[in-house]
Design a protein around this motif. Structure first.
Motif, PDB file in Angstrom:
ATOM      1  N   GLY A 177      43.852  76.594  30.047  1.00 41.22           N
ATOM      2  CA  GLY A 177      43.283  75.313  30.440  1.00 41.22           C
ATOM      3  C   GLY A 177      42.438  74.646  29.388  1.00 41.22           C
ATOM      4  O   GLY A 177      42.225  73.422  29.450  1.00 41.22           O
ATOM      5  N   LEU A 178      41.933  75.410  28.385  1.00 43.66           N
ATOM      6  CA  LEU A 178      41.046  74.818  27.383  1.00 43.66           C
ATOM      7  C   LEU A 178      41.545  75.025  25.954  1.00 43.66           C
ATOM      8  O   LEU A 178      41.597  74.078  25.171  1.00 43.66           O
ATOM      9  N   ILE A 179      41.906  76.242  25.607  1.00 47.00           N
ATOM     10  CA  ILE A 179      42.328  76.489  24.220  1.00 47.00           C
ATOM     11  C   ILE A 179      43.650  75.804  23.920  1.00 47.00           C
ATOM     12  O   ILE A 179      43.838  75.239  22.828  1.00 47.00           O
ATOM     13  N   VAL A 180      44.584  75.806  24.870  1.00 45.93           N
ATOM     14  CA  VAL A 180      45.872  75.142  24.638  1.00 45.93           C
ATOM     15  C   VAL A 180      45.698  73.635  24.435  1.00 45.93           C
ATOM     16  O   VAL A 180      46.205  73.075  23.453  1.00 45.93           O
ATOM     17  N   PRO A 181      44.970  72.910  25.306  1.00 43.67           N
ATOM     18  CA  PRO A 181      44.771  71.477  25.018  1.00 43.67           C
ATOM     19  C   PRO A 181      43.909  71.227  23.791  1.00 43.67           C
ATOM     20  O   PRO A 181      44.069  70.194  23.124  1.00 43.67           O
ATOM     21  N   TYR A 182      43.014  72.152  23.460  1.00 39.50           N
ATOM     22  CA  TYR A 182      42.241  72.012  22.215  1.00 39.50           C
ATOM     23  C   TYR A 182      43.162  72.053  21.006  1.00 39.50           C
ATOM     24  O   TYR A 182      43.037  71.236  20.080  1.00 39.50           O
ATOM     25  N   LEU A 183      44.114  72.977  21.001  1.00 36.88           N
ATOM     26  CA  LEU A 183      45.064  73.063  19.892  1.00 36.88           C
ATOM     27  C   LEU A 183      45.932  71.816  19.805  1.00 36.88           C
ATOM     28  O   LEU A 183      46.273  71.352  18.707  1.00 36.88           O
ATOM     29  N   SER A 184      46.286  71.249  20.956  1.00 31.99           N
ATOM     30  CA  SER A 184      47.056  69.995  20.950  1.00 31.99           C
ATOM     31  C   SER A 184      46.237  68.863  20.350  1.00 31.99           C
ATOM     32  O   SER A 184      46.764  68.038  19.585  1.00 31.99           O
ATOM     33  N   LEU A 185      44.949  68.813  20.690  1.00 30.01           N
ATOM     34  CA  LEU A 185      44.068  67.796  20.111  1.00 30.01           C
ATOM     35  C   LEU A 185      43.956  67.974  18.601  1.00 30.01           C
ATOM     36  O   LEU A 185      44.023  66.991  17.840  1.00 30.01           O
ATOM     37  N   ILE A 186      43.819  69.208  18.153  1.00 30.16           N
ATOM     38  CA  ILE A 186      43.688  69.479  16.725  1.00 30.16           C
ATOM     39  C   ILE A 186      44.954  69.054  15.983  1.00 30.16           C
ATOM     40  O   ILE A 186      44.886  68.458  14.896  1.00 30.16           O
TER      41      ILE A 186
ATOM     42  N   LYS B  57      35.015  58.380  10.397  1.00 25.08           N
ATOM     43  CA  LYS B  57      34.579  57.485  11.476  1.00 25.08           C
ATOM     44  C   LYS B  57      34.764  58.157  12.831  1.00 25.08           C
ATOM     45  O   LYS B  57      33.908  58.039  13.713  1.00 25.08           O
ATOM     46  N   TRP B  58      35.899  58.837  13.015  1.00 23.64           N
ATOM     47  CA  TRP B  58      36.125  59.545  14.271  1.00 23.64           C
ATOM     48  C   TRP B  58      35.052  60.612  14.474  1.00 23.64           C
ATOM     49  O   TRP B  58      34.472  60.721  15.563  1.00 23.64           O
ATOM     50  N   TYR B  59      34.786  61.379  13.448  1.00 27.60           N
ATOM     51  CA  TYR B  59      33.791  62.447  13.547  1.00 27.60           C
ATOM     52  C   TYR B  59      32.402  61.870  13.825  1.00 27.60           C
ATOM     53  O   TYR B  59      31.642  62.420  14.632  1.00 27.60           O
ATOM     54  N   GLN B  60      32.075  60.769  13.162  1.00 29.48           N
ATOM     55  CA  GLN B  60      30.767  60.153  13.378  1.00 29.48           C
ATOM     56  C   GLN B  60      30.639  59.635  14.802  1.00 29.48           C
ATOM     57  O   GLN B  60      29.577  59.757  15.419  1.00 29.48           O
ATOM     58  N   THR B  61      31.713  59.085  15.337  1.00 32.18           N
ATOM     59  CA  THR B  61      31.683  58.611  16.722  1.00 32.18           C
ATOM     60  C   THR B  61      31.452  59.768  17.685  1.00 32.18           C
ATOM     61  O   THR B  61      30.648  59.660  18.623  1.00 32.18           O
TER      62      THR B  61
ATOM     63  N   GLU C  84      40.044  65.379  26.736  1.00 31.26           N
ATOM     64  CA  GLU C  84      40.777  64.124  26.906  1.00 31.26           C
ATOM     65  C   GLU C  84      39.975  62.943  26.381  1.00 31.26           C
ATOM     66  O   GLU C  84      40.549  62.003  25.800  1.00 31.26           O
ATOM     67  N   ALA C  85      38.651  62.981  26.537  1.00 31.67           N
ATOM     68  CA  ALA C  85      37.808  61.909  26.001  1.00 31.67           C
ATOM     69  C   ALA C  85      37.863  61.892  24.477  1.00 31.67           C
ATOM     70  O   ALA C  85      37.897  60.820  23.849  1.00 31.67           O
ATOM     71  N   LEU C  86      37.882  63.066  23.860  1.00 26.62           N
ATOM     72  CA  LEU C  86      37.992  63.128  22.405  1.00 26.62           C
ATOM     73  C   LEU C  86      39.350  62.607  21.942  1.00 26.62           C
ATOM     74  O   LEU C  86      39.445  61.972  20.884  1.00 26.62           O
ATOM     75  N   ASP C  87      40.373  62.869  22.715  1.00 23.40           N
ATOM     76  CA  ASP C  87      41.707  62.380  22.357  1.00 23.40           C
ATOM     77  C   ASP C  87      41.764  60.854  22.430  1.00 23.40           C
ATOM     78  O   ASP C  87      42.434  60.209  21.604  1.00 23.40           O
ATOM     79  N   ARG C  88      41.055  60.269  23.374  1.00 22.79           N
ATOM     80  CA  ARG C  88      41.044  58.795  23.476  1.00 22.79           C
ATOM     81  C   ARG C  88      40.318  58.161  22.295  1.00 22.79           C
ATOM     82  O   ARG C  88      40.665  57.051  21.870  1.00 22.79           O
TER      83      ARG C  88
ATOM     84  N   GLN D 124      28.084  60.683  20.174  1.00 23.32           N
ATOM     85  CA  GLN D 124      28.255  60.804  21.617  1.00 23.32           C
ATOM     86  C   GLN D 124      28.166  62.241  22.119  1.00 23.32           C
ATOM     87  O   GLN D 124      28.382  62.494  23.308  1.00 23.32           O
ATOM     88  N   THR D 125      27.855  63.180  21.215  1.00 28.34           N
ATOM     89  CA  THR D 125      27.879  64.597  21.595  1.00 28.34           C
ATOM     90  C   THR D 125      26.946  64.897  22.759  1.00 28.34           C
ATOM     91  O   THR D 125      27.329  65.577  23.729  1.00 28.34           O
ATOM     92  N   SER D 126      25.727  64.421  22.692  1.00 25.25           N
ATOM     93  CA  SER D 126      24.756  64.717  23.754  1.00 25.25           C
ATOM     94  C   SER D 126      25.238  64.200  25.106  1.00 25.25           C
ATOM     95  O   SER D 126      25.189  64.921  26.117  1.00 25.25           O
ATOM     96  N   ASP D 127      25.728  62.984  25.134  1.00 27.03           N
ATOM     97  CA  ASP D 127      26.208  62.413  26.396  1.00 27.03           C
ATOM     98  C   ASP D 127      27.465  63.125  26.879  1.00 27.03           C
ATOM     99  O   ASP D 127      27.642  63.345  28.091  1.00 27.03           O
ATOM    100  N   LEU D 128      28.344  63.499  25.939  1.00 29.74           N
ATOM    101  CA  LEU D 128      29.570  64.183  26.332  1.00 29.74           C
ATOM    102  C   LEU D 128      29.271  65.548  26.956  1.00 29.74           C
ATOM    103  O   LEU D 128      29.882  65.923  27.968  1.00 29.74           O
ATOM    104  N   LEU D 129      28.350  66.290  26.374  1.00 34.14           N
ATOM    105  CA  LEU D 129      28.018  67.597  26.919  1.00 34.14           C
ATOM    106  C   LEU D 129      27.316  67.481  28.263  1.00 34.14           C
ATOM    107  O   LEU D 129      27.574  68.276  29.181  1.00 34.14           O
ATOM    108  N   LYS D 130      26.424  66.520  28.384  1.00 32.81           N
ATOM    109  CA  LYS D 130      25.698  66.361  29.651  1.00 32.81           C
ATOM    110  C   LYS D 130      26.614  65.947  30.795  1.00 32.81           C
ATOM    111  O   LYS D 130      26.385  66.320  31.951  1.00 32.81           O
ATOM    112  N   SER D 131      27.664  65.205  30.473  1.00 31.70           N
ATOM    113  CA  SER D 131      28.559  64.729  31.525  1.00 31.70           C
ATOM    114  C   SER D 131      29.717  65.677  31.813  1.00 31.70           C
ATOM    115  O   SER D 131      30.416  65.493  32.811  1.00 31.70           O
ATOM    116  N   HIS D 132      29.919  66.699  30.968  1.00 36.09           N
ATOM    117  CA  HIS D 132      31.065  67.584  31.158  1.00 36.09           C
ATOM    118  C   HIS D 132      30.682  69.057  31.230  1.00 36.09           C
ATOM    119  O   HIS D 132      31.572  69.909  31.221  1.00 36.09           O
TER     120      HIS D 132
END
Length: 543
Positions: free
Chosen positions: A224-233, A132-136, A107-111, A140-148
């Motif tokens: 719970g994960l692959i389905v929302p991942y496909l929606s994000l993609i 730009k999206w990918y660079q952002t 959901e954070a990646l979608d935002r 934030q990858t390190s913080d995203l993984l540590k918090s999730h």
């Protein structure tokens, strides 16, 4: 280690399908920053017998089996069982804490997509804002993984400077397409599957509370994960018009995804018990006809319940025209009459052949310690096939081209000559250039002749620095300056004092005199008598 063994034993006894093994929590792991290992076509063959390939297929088959409908005891004294299906949004699947955190990560990646709008202007593929999206996300990858992710997953015991986060970050960033090529394909989808597999091996999913329903955690990963991942993609593809990566065009299964067809066909398969083998044919009673994929109304009705039809629905969203025209392979598969179990079996075989065995797809997959490129001692070498033989190779400049196929290449031999050099002995004047260093001095007045020539032509005399021009017509040739004659010219030597070979068909009328440098009358008449009479056309009148 005991917890790992217990988990594996419980899963094996419940499903008769090998489960992806977990790392020991007491023994340190030597993590490795994932690196690219598949550089040429023959590296794919090494990958197919590697530990990484075995772990990927084990994890995929484990998730696939969990999506088949299940026979569940209803708790009555009669011992009757009811069939539990695992459709999209199924309330019977409980999400563990890790799954819930990873859902918030998606959901954070979608935002972030909303924070990085696409650049205006018409373009068919590849909006530059995706970079730009990918660079952002990368920043934030390190913080995203540590918090999730659970702290125990990221801080897994290690004996090297590289931590588990390095391997997780590599597969995580590889899951959303290429920021250089502005594309997305099944290779990036494979990277997300590896990302989830890394968390599984690190004990991230098994750390949650154990559920009574067998296979619940596997179903939670898919729904719970692959389905929302496909929606994000799909939102990334539509927002930034990402190009299909390695697409086969209309003859590919799908431009971007593959695994929803595997899990979606399993959702419609026949119900099984924990001790049953994975079905290879049949369907659940209320499953739709496979031919419904070509019917727009049926797709709209089923896409919110099933992953297979959800993927078909996205194709209908982005492509126009008859379904059989833009998706002929899916249309052919819809004609299978032996049920969704048969389709599921075929999808797994196709995934192995068209994704894991194809160089353009797996060439960018990195290998570390969790998914190792080391050979699996228990692996069986894959059978030789046309697909395995026709793999690209790397040329001498370090680039890989799809139009080059793997073939035995002998090392270059010293003194290898150009192909034309092999004809030097049979064709005068076509010898390859000398191999000695420095300028060479050609022989005087020896030129390159055509293959049909009977003698060398004149060329520049190095000694004089000027061209030795042919003598005027009628001048007797001498030495190396003899002229080139046509193949049909007389091969008899000219008479003494003759300036040129006699003509085969002398023309009537007065000719040149000896004073003019021409042919003497005697020689001319002798040559004329020795020649055969001229050929006349069939319709010509006799003289």
């Amino acid at each position: 280690m005991e917890e790992s063994a217990a988990r594996v034993s419980d899963t094996d006894s419940a499903s008769n399908v090998p489960s992806l093994s977990l790392l020991s929590k007491t023994q340190p792991q030597t993590f490795i920053a994932p690196l690219k290992k598949i550089n040429e076509g023959h590296d794919v063959s090494a990958f197919l017998v590697s530990k990484a390939y075995g772990d990927i297929m084990t994890f995929l088959l484990e998730l696939n089996r969990a999506m088949f409908p299940s026979h569940i005891n209803d708790g009555s004294t009669s011992g009757q069982k009811r069939v539990q299906t695992w459709d999209l949004g199924c309330q019977a699947v409980e999400f563990s804490e890790t799954v819930q955190k990873l859902r918030r990560l998606l959901e954070a990646l979608d935002r972030i997509i909303g924070e990085v709008p696409p650049d205006p202007g018409p373009r068919r593929f590849g909006n530059a804002s995706f970079k730009k999206w990918y660079q952002t996300v990368e920043e934030q990858t390190s913080d995203l993984l540590k918090s999730h992710l659970p702290e125990s997953t990221l801080q897994h015991p290690h004996e090297s400077e590289v931590k588990a986060e390095a391997e997780l970050s590599s597969y995580f960033l590889g899951s959303f397409g290429s920021s250089q090529r502005l594309d997305y394909g099944s290779g990036h989808e494979l990277s997300f599957l590896a990302f989830l597999g890394c968390i599984w091996k690190l004990g991230g999913f098994s750390s949650s509370n154990e559920h009574s329903t067998s296979g619940n955690e596997e179903r939670a990963i898919v729904l719970g994960l692959i389905v929302p991942y496909l929606s994000l993609i799909r939102r990334l593809i539509l927002t930034y018009t990402l190009e299909p990566a390695g697409s086969h065009g209309v003859w590919g299964l799908d431009d971007h995804s593959f695994i929803p067809y595997i899990f979606g066909s399993a959702q419609y398969g026949p119900a099984i018990s924990p001790s049953d083998q994975t079905p290879i044919e049949g369907s659940r009673p209320d499953a739709p006809d496979p031919a419904d994929v070509a019917k727009t109304a049926a797709v709209k009705r089923q896409r919110h319940q099933n992953m297979y039809f959800d993927a078909i629905g996205f194709i209908h969203d982005v492509k126009k025209g008859p379904f059989w025209e833009h998706s002929p392979m899916l249309y052919d598969i819809s004609g299978i009459r032996t049920g969704w179990g048969k389709i599921n079996k075929g999808m797994i075989k196709m995934y192995n052949a068209e994704v894991l065995s194809k160089f353009p797809v797996v060439q960018h997959f990195p290998f570390g310690s969790l998914f190792s490129f080391d050979q699996d001692p228990d692996a069986t070498p894959p059978p030789t096939s046309v697909h395995a033989a026709n793999q690209p190779v790397r040329d001498g400049f370090g680039s890989s081209a799809a139009d080059k196929v793997a073939a035995p290449r002998a090392p270059p031999q010293p003194g290898t000559q150009a192909p034309a050099a092999s004809q030097a002995a049979s064709v005068p004047g076509t010898a390859a250039p000398p191999t000695s260093k420095g300028p060479s001095k050609p022989s005087p007045a020896v030129g390159t002749t055509a293959p049909w020539a009977r003698g060398p032509t004149a060329m520049i005399d190095p000694a004089e620095g000027a061209a030795t021009r042919p003598a005027p017509r009628g001048t007797p040739p001498s030495g190396a300056e003899s002229g080139t004659v046509a193949p049909w010219a007389s091969r008899q030597p000219a008479a003494t004092g003759a300036a040129s070979p006699p003509t085969r068909f002398p023309q009537p009328g007065p000719g040149p005199t000896p004073a003019d440098g021409g042919i003497p009358p005697a020689a001319d008449s002798a040559a004329a008598r020795s020649m055969p009479p001229p050929t006349r056309a069939p319709w010509a009148k006799p003289p």
